[in-house]
Design a protein around this motif. Sequence first.
Motif, PDB file in Angstrom:
ATOM      1  N   TYR A  75      84.592  -5.053 -13.870  1.00  0.00           N
ATOM      2  CA  TYR A  75      84.283  -3.677 -13.492  1.00  0.00           C
ATOM      3  C   TYR A  75      85.574  -2.988 -13.084  1.00  0.00           C
ATOM      4  N   ARG A  76      85.613  -1.694 -13.277  1.00  0.00           N
ATOM      5  CA  ARG A  76      86.771  -0.947 -12.802  1.00  0.00           C
ATOM      6  C   ARG A  76      86.354   0.506 -12.534  1.00  0.00           C
TER       7      ARG A  76
ATOM      8  N   LEU B  90      79.171   3.492 -15.648  1.00  0.00           N
ATOM      9  CA  LEU B  90      78.314   3.308 -14.480  1.00  0.00           C
ATOM     10  C   LEU B  90      78.479   4.511 -13.563  1.00  0.00           C
TER      11      LEU B  90
ATOM     12  N   SER C 176      83.135  -0.970 -23.405  1.00  0.00           N
ATOM     13  CA  SER C 176      82.836  -0.662 -22.008  1.00  0.00           C
ATOM     14  C   SER C 176      81.562   0.176 -21.910  1.00  0.00           C
TER      15      SER C 176
ATOM     16  N   TYR D 152      80.702  -1.792  -4.020  1.00  0.00           N
ATOM     17  CA  TYR D 152      81.042  -3.187  -3.750  1.00  0.00           C
ATOM     18  C   TYR D 152      81.839  -3.329  -2.463  1.00  0.00           C
TER      19      TYR D 152
ATOM     20  N   HIS E 174      73.618  -6.711  -8.311  1.00  0.00           N
ATOM     21  CA  HIS E 174      73.621  -5.254  -8.254  1.00  0.00           C
ATOM     22  C   HIS E 174      72.246  -4.633  -8.363  1.00  0.00           C
TER      23      HIS E 174
ATOM     24  N   ASP F 138      83.271   1.890 -14.984  1.00  0.00           N
ATOM     25  CA  ASP F 138      82.703   1.257 -16.170  1.00  0.00           C
ATOM     26  C   ASP F 138      82.958  -0.238 -16.129  1.00  0.00           C
ATOM     27  N   PHE F 139      82.317  -0.936 -17.046  1.00  0.00           N
ATOM     28  CA  PHE F 139      82.464  -2.388 -17.046  1.00  0.00           C
ATOM     29  C   PHE F 139      82.411  -2.911 -18.477  1.00  0.00           C
TER      30      PHE F 139
ATOM     31  N   ILE G 229      82.298   0.748  -8.254  1.00  0.00           N
ATOM     32  CA  ILE G 229      82.090  -0.660  -8.611  1.00  0.00           C
ATOM     33  C   ILE G 229      80.873  -1.118  -7.846  1.00  0.00           C
TER      34      ILE G 229
END
Lengths: 267, 159
Positions: free
Chosen positions: A154-155, A121, A118, A167, A177, A131-132, A159
């Motif tokens: 993503y979570r 972000l 991961s 998002y 993005h 993070d993603f 996001i």
Amino acid sequence: MRTDDMVREALADLAPTAPADNTALAGVHRAIGRRRRRQHVAQAVAAVALAATAVGTGALLLRAEDNKVQTGNGGDGRPTTTEPTTETTGVPKPDEGDRTQFGPVSFVLPQGWEATPSQKLTDPETGAQGDFICIAPTDDTGPVWEDCSGLLIYRGDYIPGSETRPYEPHTAAAWSHSFDVPSCPFEPPAFGPDFDGVDTSGALIEQSFRPVGDKSAYYDRWQANCQRSDHPFEPQAWFLPQSKVLVLDIFGHPETAEFLASFEFEE
Amino acid sequence: MATEDLFRERYSEMVGLAGLLLNDRGAAEEVVQDAFAKYHMARHRVREPERQVAYLRSIVCNLARGRLRRWGLERRRQPLPEREALPAGDAAEARHRRDTVAAALAGLPRRQRECVVLRYWLDLSERDIAATLGIAAGSVKSHLHRGLAALESRLEDLR
């Protein structure tokens, strides 16, 4: 005086000047250092993941500070019903092999796919974090979006959506993005007159709800196209606001439906 | 061309470009230094010397756009900081003209402003502007037309 001449003259006067001296060059070196450190952190996390995978243990747990990817046999994710309505998928659940845990969700990777470590972000405006990960076929040489040839997941509290804003489902360009004009993922990188940018402003051609595991997610599909090579594609997104999870499929993989059906959610 | 040679040759020009897009000299220098860093780390992608400057210019525009995004629209629309006083007469008139044009430019939408700066400060062709910003040449023509029309109406009292 003509307007364009007036503008030319004023711009020439307004443009700041700065000498290309050693102070400025030192600033460039510092900037290179910052970029290299960020790159090294990402590489170090990737190296940890690779080493742990090579050990070949039945259950692996990888942690790198704020980054977390857990992979294990028969993980403990439990189905929940906290999202909106549940729909019938018609897609069979995949065999329960190794499940990959990512925050509140776990899933079964398509055969021959792997997950990257991961990456963190941060919302540039609020500082919220998320993070993603990227899941993709091993050694895939197909087109790449955000360094990922498969699906982006993503979570967290942040996001990213359109131009890094948080998002929002059912909105224009929420899948893109970057505030840069992205380079066409289907063509070799080119710059200057040959630069082939992606038009991210294409229409939202489908908005509905679709299942992810036993939950119902906001679903969107957009039109996008490479401006020079005229290569259209249709990014898709599944968003679960309560679980704070987003899945992006930029290229439309045939494995996506079965992968989404494998999702399980922790309470 | 090595990054350092490109730096010696183009640093000031890039600071000018970023400064016109950002209205902030300090931020412009930061953006340009980061742009050279980004260029340096990706320089292997651009082998043709004639494309190196175009690539660098694209990075500067993209990073400036990101900086504006972070600042938010309010900061972007603030007027330029005051400059030191100039003598009266022609110089004062020139300063008034410059400040009026600056305020009018700052009020333009982002794309129009970028196109106007690239066209009338760097003298780039519409094709080169399109390549720099990653948009179609027809869009550049449209942004330039609208931008100049907006400036024309705002600068009416300077004639």
